[in-house]
Design a protein around this motif. Structure first.
Motif, short mmCIF file in Angstrom:
data_model
loop_
_atom_site.label_atom_id
_atom_site.label_comp_id
_atom_site.label_asym_id
_atom_site.label_seq_id
_atom_site.Cartn_x
_atom_site.Cartn_y
_atom_site.Cartn_z
N VAL A 294 3.73 -6.90 -4.97
CA VAL A 294 3.41 -5.98 -6.05
C VAL A 294 3.58 -4.53 -5.60
O VAL A 294 2.97 -4.10 -4.61
CB VAL A 294 1.94 -6.22 -6.49
CG1 VAL A 294 1.54 -5.25 -7.56
CG2 VAL A 294 1.76 -7.65 -6.97
N ASP A 295 4.41 -3.80 -6.30
CA ASP A 295 4.60 -2.37 -6.03
C ASP A 295 5.17 -1.74 -7.30
O ASP A 295 6.20 -2.21 -7.79
CB ASP A 295 5.58 -2.18 -4.86
CG ASP A 295 5.63 -0.73 -4.39
OD1 ASP A 295 5.34 0.19 -5.18
OD2 ASP A 295 5.96 -0.52 -3.21
N PRO A 296 4.54 -0.70 -7.84
CA PRO A 296 5.03 -0.16 -9.12
C PRO A 296 6.47 0.36 -9.06
O PRO A 296 7.17 0.31 -10.06
CB PRO A 296 4.07 0.98 -9.43
CG PRO A 296 2.87 0.75 -8.60
CD PRO A 296 3.32 -0.01 -7.38
N MET A 297 6.92 0.90 -7.90
CA MET A 297 8.19 1.62 -7.87
C MET A 297 9.23 0.89 -7.01
O MET A 297 9.04 0.71 -5.81
CB MET A 297 7.99 3.03 -7.31
CG MET A 297 6.86 3.81 -7.95
SD MET A 297 6.95 3.91 -9.74
CE MET A 297 8.32 5.01 -9.98
N LEU A 298 10.36 0.52 -7.62
CA LEU A 298 11.48 -0.07 -6.88
C LEU A 298 12.58 0.99 -6.87
O LEU A 298 13.38 1.09 -7.80
CB LEU A 298 11.95 -1.35 -7.57
CG LEU A 298 13.08 -2.13 -6.89
CD1 LEU A 298 12.66 -2.60 -5.49
CD2 LEU A 298 13.50 -3.32 -7.73
N ALA A 299 12.58 1.83 -5.83
CA ALA A 299 13.50 2.99 -5.79
C ALA A 299 14.75 2.62 -4.98
O ALA A 299 15.67 2.02 -5.53
CB ALA A 299 12.76 4.20 -5.24
N THR A 300 14.79 2.93 -3.67
CA THR A 300 15.94 2.46 -2.88
C THR A 300 15.85 0.96 -2.65
O THR A 300 16.84 0.32 -2.30
CB THR A 300 15.97 3.13 -1.48
OG1 THR A 300 14.81 2.72 -0.74
CG2 THR A 300 16.01 4.64 -1.57
N LEU B 276 0.85 -1.20 0.00
CA LEU B 276 0.00 0.00 0.00
C LEU B 276 0.89 1.25 0.00
O LEU B 276 1.94 1.24 0.64
CB LEU B 276 -0.91 0.00 1.23
CG LEU B 276 -1.72 -1.27 1.50
CD1 LEU B 276 -2.60 -1.08 2.71
CD2 LEU B 276 -2.53 -1.68 0.29
N ARG B 277 0.44 2.27 -0.66
CA ARG B 277 -0.78 2.34 -1.43
C ARG B 277 -0.60 1.93 -2.89
O ARG B 277 -1.49 1.35 -3.50
CB ARG B 277 -1.26 3.82 -1.51
CG ARG B 277 -1.72 4.46 -0.28
CD ARG B 277 -2.03 5.93 -0.55
NE ARG B 277 -0.86 6.68 -0.98
CZ ARG B 277 -0.90 7.91 -1.51
NH1 ARG B 277 -2.07 8.51 -1.69
NH2 ARG B 277 0.20 8.53 -1.84
N ALA B 278 0.54 2.32 -3.49
CA ALA B 278 0.63 2.27 -4.95
C ALA B 278 0.46 0.86 -5.52
O ALA B 278 -0.03 0.70 -6.63
CB ALA B 278 1.95 2.89 -5.41
C1 PRP Z 1 6.41 4.50 -2.91
C2 PRP Z 1 6.26 3.28 -3.78
C3 PRP Z 1 7.03 2.26 -3.00
C4 PRP Z 1 8.13 3.06 -2.39
C5 PRP Z 1 9.39 2.80 -3.16
O1 PRP Z 1 5.51 4.47 -1.86
O2 PRP Z 1 4.93 2.91 -4.01
O3 PRP Z 1 6.27 1.60 -2.01
O4 PRP Z 1 7.77 4.44 -2.50
O5 PRP Z 1 10.45 3.44 -2.59
P1 PRP Z 1 11.70 2.66 -1.96
O6 PRP Z 1 12.08 1.61 -2.95
O7 PRP Z 1 12.74 3.73 -1.83
O8 PRP Z 1 11.28 2.11 -0.65
P2 PRP Z 1 5.40 5.66 -0.79
O9 PRP Z 1 6.37 5.48 0.32
O10 PRP Z 1 5.42 6.96 -1.50
O11 PRP Z 1 3.99 5.41 -0.12
P3 PRP Z 1 2.53 5.47 -0.79
O12 PRP Z 1 2.44 4.32 -1.78
O13 PRP Z 1 1.63 5.27 0.38
O14 PRP Z 1 2.37 6.79 -1.47
#
Ligand code: PRP
Ligand code: URA
Length: 208
Positions: free
Chosen positions: A129-135, A77-79
């Protein structure tokens, strides 16, 4: 080391262009995120085991195949919620768990606020499942929590990754395969993926 699969498919690339475009509105963004989730599912499930099952067609008996293991989809959650419908459309028998995490905006460390899984998770194939794999901090923490249930077949499914996030998963969870629609260049100084698509949660839910 974790297997890394970056999907290379014209339909996915086309939809990713719409998702990345800052002028794409919430409705199309949400629909496209879900659709790409569904398209990636074909690749994730390529090596799933099947078992034989006797059925009757309108013509005769035959031995057909069905998926051997239960599938559990766990959006972060959320994305992550934005990809669930598309995946669930392809695997309607899947059960769904949830993990609530958000990145602390200063430290970028994941903060856990919710976790609920179906009872069958231990023996299932789990798609995180999570769209963004950042750090990679959020995905790594989510996988750590899921592993505590006893689940052993875990796969990460995302839209956009970057080398930093992939490295983190490969170091923390070398047994977890990573499936991405696209692999981007790097993280900027505030932890956003470049070129990326911006804040996925905000764009999905219209919160900014
Ligand atoms: C975003 C995204 C991931 C996370 C990725 O969520 O959906 O969960 O950042 O970043 P990371 O790889 O650096 O951990 P966010 O923390 O913005 O929360 P949200 O989905 O509730 O907006
Ligand atoms: N979370 C997002 O939504 N986007 C990024 O680029 C990084 C983390």
């Amino acid at each position: 080391m974790s297997k890394l699969v970056v999907l290379n498919h014209p339909l996915i690339d086309h939809k990713m262009a719409r998702i990345r475009d800052k002028n794409t509105g919430t409705k199309e963004f949400r629909e496209s995120v879900s659709e790409v989730g569904g398209l990636i599912t074909y690749e994730i499930t390529r090596d799933f085991q099947t078992v034989e099952k006797k059925i009757e067609t309108p013509i005769c008996e035959m031995t057909a195949k069905e998926l051997e293991k239960q599938i559990v989809i766990v959006p972060i959650l959320r994305a992550g919620l934005g990809m669930v419908e598309g995946i669930h459309n392809i695997i309607p028998t899947a059960k769904i768990g949830h993990i609530g995490l958000y990145r602390d905006e200063e430290s970028l460390e994941p903060q856990v606020y919710y976790a609920k899984f179906p009872e069958v998770i231990k023996d299932s194939v789990v798609l995180v499942v999570d769209p963004m794999l950042a750090t990679g901090g959020s995905a790594s923490k989510a996988i750590e929590i899921i592993k505590k249930t006893g689940a052993t077949d875990i796969r990460y499914v995302g839209l956009v990754g970057c080398p930093e996030g992939v490295k983190r998963i490969q170091e923390d969870h070398p047994d977890v395969a990573i499936y991405l629609a696209a692999m981007d260049s790097h993280l900027n100084e505030v932890g956003y993926i470049v070129p990326g698509l911006g804040d996925c949660g905000d764009r999905l839910f219209g919160t900014k």
